[in-house]
Enzyme design. Structure first.
Site, PDB file in Angstrom:
ATOM      1  N   ASP A   6      -5.461   1.228  -3.322  1.00 37.25           N
ATOM      2  CA  ASP A   6      -4.359   0.003  -3.509  1.00 37.25           C
ATOM      3  C   ASP A   6      -4.371  -0.375  -5.135  1.00 37.25           C
ATOM      4  O   ASP A   6      -5.258  -0.697  -5.720  1.00 37.25           O
ATOM      5  CB  ASP A   6      -5.129  -1.288  -2.849  1.00 37.25           C
ATOM      6  CG  ASP A   6      -4.688  -2.558  -3.278  1.00 37.25           C
ATOM      7  OD1 ASP A   6      -3.484  -2.655  -3.728  1.00 37.25           O
ATOM      8  OD2 ASP A   6      -5.109  -3.731  -2.925  1.00 37.25           O
ATOM      9  N   CYS A   7      -2.865   0.036  -5.380  1.00 42.77           N
ATOM     10  CA  CYS A   7      -2.652  -0.051  -6.877  1.00 42.77           C
ATOM     11  C   CYS A   7      -2.356  -1.514  -7.295  1.00 42.77           C
ATOM     12  O   CYS A   7      -0.868  -1.712  -6.973  1.00 42.77           O
ATOM     13  CB  CYS A   7      -1.928   0.914  -7.396  1.00 42.77           C
ATOM     14  SG  CYS A   7      -2.248   2.508  -7.045  1.00 42.77           S
ATOM     15  N   PHE A  11      -5.872  -4.006 -11.100  1.00 40.55           N
ATOM     16  CA  PHE A  11      -6.825  -2.954 -10.704  1.00 40.55           C
ATOM     17  C   PHE A  11      -6.222  -2.156 -10.010  1.00 40.55           C
ATOM     18  O   PHE A  11      -5.560  -2.402  -8.987  1.00 40.55           O
ATOM     19  CB  PHE A  11      -8.099  -3.690 -10.346  1.00 40.55           C
ATOM     20  CG  PHE A  11      -8.755  -4.472 -11.454  1.00 40.55           C
ATOM     21  CD1 PHE A  11      -9.234  -3.836 -12.580  1.00 40.55           C
ATOM     22  CD2 PHE A  11      -8.635  -6.029 -11.512  1.00 40.55           C
ATOM     23  CE1 PHE A  11     -10.106  -4.926 -13.464  1.00 40.55           C
ATOM     24  CE2 PHE A  11      -9.184  -6.688 -12.500  1.00 40.55           C
ATOM     25  CZ  PHE A  11      -9.974  -5.930 -13.629  1.00 40.55           C
ATOM     26  N   LEU A  12      -7.090  -0.922  -9.797  1.00 40.00           N
ATOM     27  CA  LEU A  12      -6.864   0.117  -8.705  1.00 40.00           C
ATOM     28  C   LEU A  12      -8.144  -0.117  -8.025  1.00 40.00           C
ATOM     29  O   LEU A  12      -9.255   0.341  -8.392  1.00 40.00           O
ATOM     30  CB  LEU A  12      -6.633   1.610  -9.414  1.00 40.00           C
ATOM     31  CG  LEU A  12      -5.567   1.626 -10.432  1.00 40.00           C
ATOM     32  CD1 LEU A  12      -5.683   3.018 -10.979  1.00 40.00           C
ATOM     33  CD2 LEU A  12      -4.145   1.441  -9.847  1.00 40.00           C
ATOM     34  N   TYR A  92      11.949 -11.347   4.115  1.00 37.71           N
ATOM     35  CA  TYR A  92      12.987 -11.354   2.922  1.00 37.71           C
ATOM     36  C   TYR A  92      14.317 -10.740   3.507  1.00 37.71           C
ATOM     37  O   TYR A  92      14.563 -10.200   4.088  1.00 37.71           O
ATOM     38  CB  TYR A  92      12.204 -10.292   2.005  1.00 37.71           C
ATOM     39  CG  TYR A  92      11.361 -10.942   0.852  1.00 37.71           C
ATOM     40  CD1 TYR A  92      10.719 -12.281   1.041  1.00 37.71           C
ATOM     41  CD2 TYR A  92      11.447 -10.499  -0.378  1.00 37.71           C
ATOM     42  CE1 TYR A  92      10.268 -12.781   0.035  1.00 37.71           C
ATOM     43  CE2 TYR A  92      10.800 -11.077  -1.318  1.00 37.71           C
ATOM     44  CZ  TYR A  92       9.803 -12.189  -1.227  1.00 37.71           C
ATOM     45  OH  TYR A  92       9.303 -12.470  -2.209  1.00 37.71           O
ATOM     46  N   ASP A 101       1.941  -4.954  -1.218  1.00 34.58           N
ATOM     47  CA  ASP A 101       0.447  -5.550  -0.838  1.00 34.58           C
ATOM     48  C   ASP A 101       0.904  -6.792   0.022  1.00 34.58           C
ATOM     49  O   ASP A 101      -0.202  -6.928   0.929  1.00 34.58           O
ATOM     50  CB  ASP A 101      -0.100  -5.715  -2.051  1.00 34.58           C
ATOM     51  CG  ASP A 101       0.502  -6.681  -3.205  1.00 34.58           C
ATOM     52  OD1 ASP A 101       1.593  -6.846  -3.034  1.00 34.58           O
ATOM     53  OD2 ASP A 101      -0.017  -7.193  -4.209  1.00 34.58           O
TER      54      ASP A 101
HETATM   55  N1  LIG Z   1     -15.418  -5.415  -9.289  1.00 36.65           N
HETATM   56  C1  LIG Z   1     -14.440  -6.283  -9.950  1.00 36.65           C
HETATM   57  N2  LIG Z   1     -13.819  -6.091 -10.994  1.00 36.65           N
HETATM   58  C2  LIG Z   1     -12.568  -6.483 -11.521  1.00 36.65           C
HETATM   59  N3  LIG Z   1     -12.195  -7.612 -11.097  1.00 36.65           N
HETATM   60  C3  LIG Z   1     -12.774  -8.196  -9.826  1.00 36.65           C
HETATM   61  C4  LIG Z   1     -13.768  -7.367  -9.233  1.00 36.65           C
HETATM   62  N4  LIG Z   1     -14.230  -8.232  -8.364  1.00 36.65           N
HETATM   63  C5  LIG Z   1     -13.455  -9.374  -8.293  1.00 36.65           C
HETATM   64  N5  LIG Z   1     -12.521  -9.247  -9.136  1.00 36.65           N
HETATM   65  C6  LIG Z   1     -11.761 -10.247  -9.415  1.00 36.65           C
HETATM   66  O1  LIG Z   1     -10.543  -9.875  -8.886  1.00 36.65           O
HETATM   67  C7  LIG Z   1      -9.396 -10.467  -9.819  1.00 36.65           C
HETATM   68  C8  LIG Z   1      -8.273  -9.373  -9.621  1.00 36.65           C
HETATM   69  O2  LIG Z   1      -7.949  -9.173  -8.155  1.00 36.65           O
HETATM   70  P1  LIG Z   1      -7.161  -8.053  -7.689  1.00 36.65           P
HETATM   71  O3  LIG Z   1      -6.667  -8.489  -6.132  1.00 36.65           O
HETATM   72  O4  LIG Z   1      -7.775  -6.772  -7.798  1.00 36.65           O
HETATM   73  O5  LIG Z   1      -5.964  -7.976  -8.367  1.00 36.65           O
HETATM   74  P2  LIG Z   1      -4.497  -6.954  -8.548  1.00 36.65           P
HETATM   75  O6  LIG Z   1      -4.434  -6.774  -6.906  1.00 36.65           O
HETATM   76  O7  LIG Z   1      -3.468  -8.069  -8.905  1.00 36.65           O
HETATM   77  O8  LIG Z   1      -4.875  -5.868  -9.302  1.00 36.65           O
HETATM   78  C9  LIG Z   1      -9.891 -10.644 -11.234  1.00 36.65           C
HETATM   79  O9  LIG Z   1      -9.076 -11.727 -11.777  1.00 36.65           O
HETATM   80  C10 LIG Z   1     -11.250 -10.825 -11.160  1.00 36.65           C
HETATM   81  O10 LIG Z   1     -11.734 -12.004 -11.163  1.00 36.65           O
HETATM   82  C1  LIG Z   2       3.719 -10.923  -5.997  1.00 37.57           C
HETATM   83  C2  LIG Z   2       2.808  -9.593  -6.652  1.00 37.57           C
HETATM   84  C3  LIG Z   2       3.066  -9.572  -8.240  1.00 37.57           C
HETATM   85  C4  LIG Z   2       1.577  -9.684  -6.325  1.00 37.57           C
HETATM   86  O1  LIG Z   2       0.752  -8.497  -6.912  1.00 37.57           O
HETATM   87  P1  LIG Z   2      -0.832  -8.504  -7.042  1.00 37.57           P
HETATM   88  O2  LIG Z   2      -1.373  -9.968  -7.817  1.00 37.57           O
HETATM   89  O3  LIG Z   2      -1.519  -8.332  -5.832  1.00 37.57           O
HETATM   90  O4  LIG Z   2      -1.155  -7.722  -8.301  1.00 37.57           O
HETATM   91  C5  LIG Z   2       3.143  -8.014  -6.070  1.00 37.57           C
HETATM   92  O5  LIG Z   2       3.459  -8.457  -4.643  1.00 37.57           O
HETATM   93  C6  LIG Z   2       4.846  -7.923  -6.398  1.00 37.57           C
HETATM   94  O6  LIG Z   2       5.196  -7.116  -7.233  1.00 37.57           O
HETATM   95  N1  LIG Z   2       5.845  -8.487  -5.376  1.00 37.57           N
HETATM   96  C7  LIG Z   2       7.435  -8.262  -5.608  1.00 37.57           C
HETATM   97  C8  LIG Z   2       8.088  -9.246  -5.784  1.00 37.57           C
HETATM   98  C9  LIG Z   2       8.158 -10.181  -4.485  1.00 37.57           C
HETATM   99  O7  LIG Z   2       7.167 -10.065  -3.565  1.00 37.57           O
HETATM  100  O8  LIG Z   2       8.839 -10.864  -4.122  1.00 37.57           O
HETATM  101  K   LIG Z   3      -2.005 -11.078  -5.123  1.00 39.32           K
END
Ligand SMILES: Nc1ncnc2c1ncn2[C@@H]1O[C@H](COP(=O)(O)OP(=O)(O)O)[C@@H](O)[C@H]1O
Ligand SMILES: CC(C)(COP(=O)(O)O)[C@@H](O)C(=O)NCCC(=O)O
Ligand SMILES: [K+]
EC number: 2.7.1.33
Length: 247
Positions: A6-7, A11-12, A92, A101
Site C-alpha cells: 500500500d503506497c 509511507f509504503l 464520484y 486507497d
Molecule cells: N510504524 C509507523 N511508522 C510510521 N508512521 C506510523 C507508524 N505507525 C503509525 N504511524 C502513523 O501513521 C501516520 C501515517 O499514516 P498512513 O496511513 O501510513 O499514511 P499514508 O497512507 O498517507 O502514507 C503517521 O502520521 C504516523 O503518526
Molecule cells: C485523499 C488522499 C490524498 C489520501 O491519501 P493518504 O492520506 O492515504 O496518503 C488520496 O486518497 C488521494 O490522493 N485521493 C485523490 C483525490 C480524491 O480522492 O478525491
Molecule cells: K488517508
C-alpha cells in the site's frame, strides 16, 4: 507467498500472505523505495505474486512497481479504479478521481456486513466516505491529517518548534503547558471533534445502525470514541478483493 503493498503519500506499507489467506508477516512500514527494498531483501520472502495500491503519481507508482517486480522476479498487479467492485458502486462523478486507497477501504468495509457504513482513514490526509445499505458510495470528505496540521503550524509560524514525541500521553487532553503539548493536544481535539461531527451527521442520513470503520496509520488516535471499529488493514482487505491471485 503474496506480497501486499500500500503506497500512501507518507509511507509504503507491506505485509506477506499465504495463498490460502494466512498472514505470514504483519505490516511493515517503509519511508521510501530504498527502505522497502532493504526490508524485503531482509525478509528473504519467496514471493510469487504482488498486489499493490498507490495514491502516488503515475510515474512513481510505475517506478515502485517495476523495482519490486525486478527484485522479486514476479508479476505485480496494480489495483485500478472501477465504477463497481464487490457490490459497491463508486459515487464520484468521475470514478477515476477517487483515491484508490479510499476506494479499496470503502469496498472492504461494505463487504464486512453489507450494511450502511462510514469509512474514516487517518493518514497524511483524513478521509471520510459514506456508503448506504445498498452499497452505494455517496461520496466523502478530505481534510488534512495530523502530520499536515503540525507541518502547517510549523511552516507558518516562527516559534512553533518542538519534538512531536513531547506532546505527552494521548489520554491527557488537559490544556498544554508547553508548545509540544499545546499543539499536539489541540490538533488531536480538533480531529476528534471532526470525527464526532461526521459520525453524528452520517447517522442521521445512514441510520443509527450504520457501522463506523476507522483505519490508517493514525487510526488509534480516535480509539475510544463511541461505536467506532478500528480495522487497521481495511485497505489491504480491499486490495485482495480488487486483485485476486491469478491462477
Ligand atoms: N510504524 C509507523 N511508522 C510510521 N508512521 C506510523 C507508524 N505507525 C503509525 N504511524 C502513523 O501513521 C501516520 C501515517 O499514516 P498512513 O496511513 O501510513 O499514511 P499514508 O497512507 O498517507 O502514507 C503517521 O502520521 C504516523 O503518526
Ligand atoms: C485523499 C488522499 C490524498 C489520501 O491519501 P493518504 O492520506 O492515504 O496518503 C488520496 O486518497 C488521494 O490522493 N485521493 C485523490 C483525490 C480524491 O480522492 O478525491
Ligand atoms: K488517508
Amino acid at each position: 507467498m503474496i506480497l501486499e503493498l500500500d503506497c500512501g503519500n507518507s509511507f509504503l506499507k507491506w505485509r506477506l500472505f499465504s495463498g490460502d489467506g494466512r498472514c505470514i508477516l504483519p505490516v511493515h512500514v517503509a519511508d521510501g523505495l530504498e527502505a522497502l527494498r532493504a526490508q524485503l531483501q531482509q525478509s528473504r520472502a519467496s514471493v510469487s505474486f504482488v498486489r499493490m495500491v498507490s495514491v502516488r503519481a503515475d510515474e512513481e507508482t510505475e517506478e515502485i512497481s517495476a523495482a519490486i517486480s525486478r527484485l522479486l522476479d514476479c508479476p505485480v498487479a496494480l489495483a485500478l479504479p472501477s465504477m463497481e467492485l464487490a457490490g459497491v458502486s463508486n459515487g464520484y462523478l468521475d470514478y477515476q478521481r477517487l483515491g484508490m486507497d479510499r476506494w479499496l477501504a470503502i469496498v472492504a468495509a461494505y463487504n464486512v456486513a453489507r450494511e450502511a457504513c462510514l469509512v474514516i482513514d487517518l493518514g497524511t490526509a483524513v478521509t471520510v466516505d459514506w456508503i448506504d445499505a445498498e452499497g452505494r458510495h455517496l461520496g466523502g470528505y478530505i481534510c488534512p491529517g495530523i502530520p499536515s496540521l503540525r507541518q502547517q503550524l510549523q511552516s507558518h509560524t516562527q516559534r512553533i518548534r518542538y519534538d512531536p514525541g513531547h506532546g505527552g500521553s494521548l489520554g491527557d487532553l488537559s490544556p498544554g503547558r508547553s508548545t509540544a503539548e499545546a499543539v499536539e493536544r489541540g490538533c488531536l481535539l480538533m480531529l476528534r471533534a471532526y470525527i464526532e461531527s461526521q459520525v453524528a451527521r452520517a447517522v442521521q442520513v445512514l441510520g443509527k445502525d450504520a457501522a463506523i470503520y476507522v483505519t490508517g496509520g493514525d487510526g488509534a488516535l480516535v480509539d475510544g470514541l463511541a461505536s467506532v471499529r478500528h480495522v487497521p488493514d481495511l485497505v489491504f482487505r480491499g486490495l485482495a478483493l480488487a486483485c485476486p491471485v491469478e491462477v
